[in-house]
Design an enzyme around this catalytic site. Structure first.
Site, PDB file in Angstrom:
ATOM      1  N   VAL A  91      26.020 112.232  52.281  1.00  0.00           N
ATOM      2  CA  VAL A  91      26.816 113.398  52.640  1.00  0.00           C
ATOM      3  C   VAL A  91      26.171 114.663  52.080  1.00  0.00           C
ATOM      4  O   VAL A  91      26.666 115.755  52.252  1.00  0.00           O
ATOM      5  CB  VAL A  91      28.275 113.280  52.113  1.00  0.00           C
ATOM      6  N   ASP A  92      25.048 114.491  51.363  1.00  0.00           N
ATOM      7  CA  ASP A  92      24.366 115.663  50.802  1.00  0.00           C
ATOM      8  C   ASP A  92      23.030 115.881  51.532  1.00  0.00           C
ATOM      9  O   ASP A  92      22.765 115.262  52.549  1.00  0.00           O
ATOM     10  CB  ASP A  92      24.136 115.473  49.296  1.00  0.00           C
ATOM     11  N   ASP A  93      22.219 116.762  50.999  1.00  0.00           N
ATOM     12  CA  ASP A  93      20.968 117.080  51.684  1.00  0.00           C
ATOM     13  C   ASP A  93      19.835 116.178  51.218  1.00  0.00           C
ATOM     14  O   ASP A  93      18.759 116.645  50.834  1.00  0.00           O
ATOM     15  CB  ASP A  93      20.627 118.556  51.465  1.00  0.00           C
TER      16      ASP A  93
END
Ligand code: WTA
Length: 663
Positions: free
Chosen positions: A532-534
């Site tokens: 869900v992050d980069d």
């Protein structure tokens, strides 16, 4: 002599023996799981008795704080205890009469290149190297950087550090000189262990040349490495122009055999750092994840035993490289803590052709085979005959790691590779978690669902959180977080406890934030939906978008770059970069190559973008934040699903980007 506390393990097992699984029913799993959550202190103390300690831990050995509002984040396990993980991996088995059992079955780049090292051989070589490290002034707590291909010397070097209480930092031998230098300087290693080079398929890789460049960079950065110990690889000698610096470089084969083959282990506190491993995050430089000794040892040993149904003498093969966490926990420490025979694979799974894996399984009679979905996807496209012509009847457990496994690959693995006989343990975990967190267990009682990592391992409490931090109960979807500490977890980030707290514990106080999303079904099974992050997951390797953007932006002709991950049929995800040049006239094939070479040089070949999309400007919000969601959709040709772009400072940028796709 230190008392060996438990040596009553079953001493005979073979590749083909049928035997009951370690956990034989759901009720057993549930009982043990419940106990591990209700009484972690007692449960893990009981598990720890299977290992050798020079001093037993205190009665209340476990303490932890996961709440940033409650003071510093910390965890300790087995407080008061002293142990040595190398002793537990080696001496213990030699003392139990397994000295002549193979420890490593190494297979080199070519199928005929083989080497067998027994437990006694490995112990002796580890001791020799430990003695050499001591002679170089390496002390408890000092970090030694290892930049080696998959040769026996790599796990041997890890174990030699562990034997004397030094901290190893393995840097994957695909990283560039710049990345290597950055990692050596960060942990201030004075000793580096490397090799002349290695062959990857038909390609020579000049490791010593890369180390020379890295050490020059270290010098320029004000850090001097005193010693480089070099393993000679006869199939890949020093490249022309690469030399030896007499004052710094020494050969393994000249210096190590002269050392004594005994070295008293250094018994260390449970919380003594064991290793550093750099990994990517969504922002900033790679993080030096710190794992400590006692909890990691128990977590690695116990999870390997239960998740792979492992017993001493089992032939186990993981295709992972020691440069990543899987190569630490489930190639080196976990299997040796269980007295296994480990296949060490020093080639690529598709060299000389795509049958290599199945040849290796047949040749060594592998019982447990652990690999990544990306490899399965690349092999299955060649059809089944390549697999079925080799004998796989020794296989009992198949494992998957690194990324979600799609149903098609799961079924192929289960039906074709494993002949429907072998359960697949789809293990979800991370560099930071150190050990398996969510995974099925390999008993016929454990229901398998293709694509689901299934149920939590002992001591692990996964929760799904809403963006506001509320726990989603029952069946639903959310951000995957972990409540409560487990023994194998990372304790800090090297020299940056603040970043450890802010990355993993500040997002949701009271929980460890994983960075993954997940769904829980009606049966309580967990399905990982991805980051869900980069962070991009390319072929099971973590790469931070910020790192690739940083490498691109360093080039003088690059004004700005934005990197996203897009779906890829084999690799899971691939790297897609949008680049704004300082001079738009330079857009074109030649410039693309310059940028690709630049990323290869700055990070390493595995971080090179598959696509560079010229972007006269990037879609940004009015506050200047790049809208990656939009970039991802454009990259995947899903412009109909762009969603709301009204918050963009200049929405016309999107049409411009679409028109430049493929240019
Ligand atoms: C992903 C690798 C789905 C996940 C051990 C995680 C997985 C990241 C699985 C950690 C799995 C790992 N199913 N996703 N079985 N295993 N991942 O640190 O996104 O290299 O956060 O550790 O890989 O990658 P790392």
């Amino acid at each position: 002599m230190h008392r060996l506390q438990v040596l009553s393990k079953q001493l005979t097992s073979g590749a083909f023996t049928e035997r009951p699984s370690t956990i034989s029913s759901s009720a057993d799993y549930e009982r043990l799981y419940k106990r591990s959550i209700e009484d972690p202190n007692g449960f893990w103390a009981e598990m720890a008795k299977d290992f050798v300690w020079s001093k037993t831990w205190d009665k209340d050995h476990f303490k932890s704080n996961f709440d940033v509002n409650n003071g510093p984040i910390f965890t300790h396990w087995f407080k008061g205890g002293k142990t040595n993980i190398a002793f537990n991996c080696l001496d213990r088995w030699v003392a139990a009469g397994r000295g002549s059992q193979p420890c490593f079955l190494w297979e080199g780049n070519e199928p005929h290149q083989q080497r067998t090292m027994t437990y006694s051989d490995v112990l002796a070589e580890v001791c020799r190297l430990s003695n050499w490290l001591l002679s170089q002034g390496v002390k408890m707590g000092d970090t030694v950087s290892l930049y080696l291909p998959m040769v026996c010397e790599l796990p041997i070097a890890m174990l030699a550090c562990a034997r004397i209480g030094a901290v190893h930092s393995v840097i994957f031998a695909g990283f560039s000189a710049d990345s290597l230098a950055q990692r050596i300087m960060d942990c201030k290693s004075r000793v580096v262990i490397t090799s002349t080079g290695t062959m990857r398929g038909t390609k020579p890789v000049d490791l010593k040349g890369i180390v020379d460049k890295a050490l020059d960079l270290c010098n320029k950065g004000g850090h001097k490495v005193d010693r480089a110990l070099v393993v000679e690889d006869s199939s890949c000698p020093l490249q022309p122009g690469v030399g030896f610096q007499a004052s710094r470089d020494v050969w393994w084969h000249q210096h190590i055999p002269q050392q004594a083959a005994q070295c008293e282990p250094t018994w260390v506190d449970s919380e003594q750092p064991l290793f550093l491993l750099y990994t990517s995050g969504s922002t900033g430089n790679p993080k030096g994840v710190v794992h400590t000794t006692g909890g990691y040892m128990v977590g690695a040993g116990v999870s390997t035993k239960y998740v792979f149904d492992m017993q001493p003498g089992d032939v186990y093969w993981s295709t992972a490289d020691c440069g990543w966490i899987t190569g630490h926990t489930y190639l080196t420490y976990g299997p040796l803590l269980n007295g296994a025979v480990c296949v060490l694979f020093g080639s690529t799974p598709t060299y000389p052709d795509q049958t290599r894996c199945w040849q290796v399984i047949e040749k060594y009679k592998v019982r447990q085979f652990y690999t990544a979905p990306t490899l399965l996807r690349s092999l299955l496209q060649h059809g089944d005959d390549w697999v079925t012509k080799y004998d796989r009847s020794s296989l009992r457990v198949l494992g998957s790691v690194g990324e979600p496994i799609n149903e098609h690959a799961w079924h192929w693995f289960h039906e074709v590779v494993g002949e429907k006989r072998c359960p697949i343990v789809d293990t979800w975990w991370q560099t930071e978690t150190g050990t398996h967190m969510i995974t099925p267990l390999p008993g016929s009682w454990c229901k398998l669902k293709p694509g689901s990592a299934s149920l939590p391992f002992f001591g692990v409490q996964p929760v799904l959180l809403s963006p506001e931090g509320k726990e989603v109960t029952g069946h639903g979807e959310g951000i995957l977080a972990i409540k409560g500490a487990w023994p194998g977890m990372a304790r800090t980030l090297h020299n940056d406890h603040g970043r450890y707290e802010s990355t993993y514990f500040a997002p949701f106080s009271g929980y460890y934030f994983t960075g993954d999303g997940a769904r829980r079904d009606e049966d309580g099974y967990i399905w990982i939906t991805g980051r869900v992050d980069d962070v991009i997951n390319v072929s099971g390797h973590r790469i931070g978008t910020a790192e690739v953007e940083g490498a691109l932006a360093e080039h003088p002709l690059c004004a700005e770059a934005a990197v996203v991950g897009v779906d890829h049929p084999i690799k899971g995800q691939s790297i897609y970069a949008y680049v704004t040049l300082t001079d738009a006239q330079r857009q074109g094939k030649e410039m693309r190559q310059i940028l690709v070479d630049h990323v290869r040089k700055t990070i390493g070949p595995f971080a090179v973008p598959d696509v560079i999309h010229w972007a006269p400007s990037l879609p940004k919000t009015r506050s200047g934040k790049i809208m990656r969601r939009v970039l991802r959709k454009v990259a995947m040709g899903q412009e109909k699903e762009l969603g709301d772009v009204s918050t963009l400072a200049d929405p016309s940028v999107v049409d411009l980007l679409i028109s430049l796709r493929g240019e």
